[in-house]
Design an enzyme around this catalytic site. Structure first.
Site, PDB file in Angstrom:
ATOM      1  N   LYS A  51      -2.301  -0.364   1.575  1.00  0.00           N
ATOM      2  CA  LYS A  51      -3.304   0.398   0.835  1.00  0.00           C
ATOM      3  C   LYS A  51      -3.743   1.666   1.547  1.00  0.00           C
ATOM      4  O   LYS A  51      -4.398   2.507   0.936  1.00  0.00           O
ATOM      5  CB  LYS A  51      -4.489  -0.495   0.492  1.00  0.00           C
ATOM      6  CG  LYS A  51      -4.133  -1.577  -0.510  1.00  0.00           C
ATOM      7  CD  LYS A  51      -3.723  -0.977  -1.854  1.00  0.00           C
ATOM      8  CE  LYS A  51      -3.369  -2.043  -2.868  1.00  0.00           C
ATOM      9  NZ  LYS A  51      -3.038  -1.488  -4.180  1.00  0.00           N
ATOM     10  N   SER A 264       0.023 -12.821   1.141  1.00  0.00           N
ATOM     11  CA  SER A 264       0.912 -12.380   0.046  1.00  0.00           C
ATOM     12  C   SER A 264       2.337 -12.170   0.556  1.00  0.00           C
ATOM     13  O   SER A 264       3.294 -12.237  -0.220  1.00  0.00           O
ATOM     14  CB  SER A 264       0.384 -11.114  -0.633  1.00  0.00           C
ATOM     15  OG  SER A 264       0.651  -9.949   0.127  1.00  0.00           O
TER      16      SER A 264
END
Ligand SMILES: Cc1ncc(COP(=O)(O)O)c(C=O)c1O
Length: 317
Positions: A51, A264
């Site tokens: 991100k 994840s």
């Protein structure tokens, strides 16, 4: 290409260290000699996640468009990584940050945000990310802040097409399969487009949490509220992965490959291993979207090993 504004990124600054992440071969986890699995490891970004790329691109775009004044507040809803990335980028560029955060995120995420001086605004987890996004819009209006809107902004896709995807094509032109978790859909859409432009035969696999389970940063397609960004045409296959399996594989990544990757990444690795079963030969790139340090205080491997029936209640946002 979301190029930063002139002078925005000095060459030795933290902002300049975003991207150009390594592609690391998972030699010990690849199940067949002819099938090689490579992790695109985003944990080397300054705040430890993919991100950072998105936050830098969006803040620089707001600056270029003249939408930010020095000292102004940027408001975003995020379950973790975007918030931390935004906190870093915004502080570096001289802005304040307010984050709408669903209750139940791992404590380290809130602690890190507080370290960066972020103003936290908690919302009920039942409202999910959709509720958090609505809350962020209201808050931005009330406090005269500027919403970041990673779920709506096409730059969230473009930055992955021009950087993450481009880096993969350059490092491994022979890529056959790409596997990534789906949150906003930015990564899978952007990288998927770039890889398919390079070779239309590349298979793109999206990873989502199994029904009723929560995995950090990932969203089920059925619950998807990022439709404007997520291009289903790039997706060849979707795989639903459970929390316990993701946590087990998160640990395997550390034990066997020496990387501390996030939850994840474990989920994406499960899907990559399933893809490997279907191939005789080939190269699989699997996205490890963040490092795993922030999850450790919750001792996730203990819970996974015990096969704790409560595990699915844990909010692995
Ligand atoms: C840890 C983690 N993995 C995967 C993703 C999915 O990325 P995207 O939002 O680009 O779909 C996110 C998104 O926040 C994330 O935080």
């Amino acid at each position: 290409m979301p190029t930063p504004a002139p002078g925005a990124v000095r060459s030795h600054s933290a902002l300049a260290q975003i991207g150009d992440t390594p592609l690391i071969e998972l030699r010990h986890l690849s199940p067949k000699p002819g099938v090689r699995i490579f992790a695109k490891f985003e944990g080397t970004n300054p705040t430890g996640s993919i991100k950072d790329r998105v936050a830098r691109a969006l803040v620089c775009a707001l600056e270029r468009e003249g939408k930010l004044r020095p000292g102004q507040r940027i408001v975003e809803a995020s379950s973790g990584n975007t918030a931390i990335a935004l906190a870093m980028v915004a502080r570096q560029r001289g802005y304040k940050v307010c984050v709408v955060l669903p209750e139940g995120v791992p404590p380290m995420i809130a602690d890190t945000l507080m370290l960066f001086g972020v103003h936290l605004h908690w919302c009920k987890p039942l409202a999910g990310m959709r509720g958090a996004i609505e809350e962020a819009e209201k808050l931005a209006e009330a406090c005269g802040g500027v919403p970041l809107r990673q779920f709506q902004n096409p730059l969230n896709v473009q930055v992955h097409e021009t950087t993450t995807g481009e880096e993969i094509v350059q490092a491994l032109p022979e890529v056959d399969v790409f596997v990534a978790g789906v949150g906003t859909g930015g990564t899978i859409t952007g990288v998927g487009r770039r890889l398919k432009r390079h070779n239309p035969k590349v298979r793109v696999v999206g990873v989502e949490p199994r029904m009723g389970e929560r995995l950090q940063g990932l969203t089920r397609l059925e619950d998807h509220f990022a439709a404007p960004l997520f291009d289903l045409d790039v997706l060849d296959r979707r795989m639903l992965v459970g929390a316990a399996r993701s946590l087990q594989l998160m640990r395997e990544i550390t034990l066997r490959e020496g990387l501390v990757a996030g939850v994840s990444s474990g989920a994406a690795l499960h899907a990559a291993l399933r893809e490997a079963e279907t191939l005789e030969r080939g190269n699989i790139v699997v996205m490890f979207s963040d490092s795993g340090w922030k999850y450790l205080p919750s001792r996730p491997w203990d819970a996974a090993q015990r096969d704790d029936p409560d595990l699915d209640e844990v909010h692995w946002w």
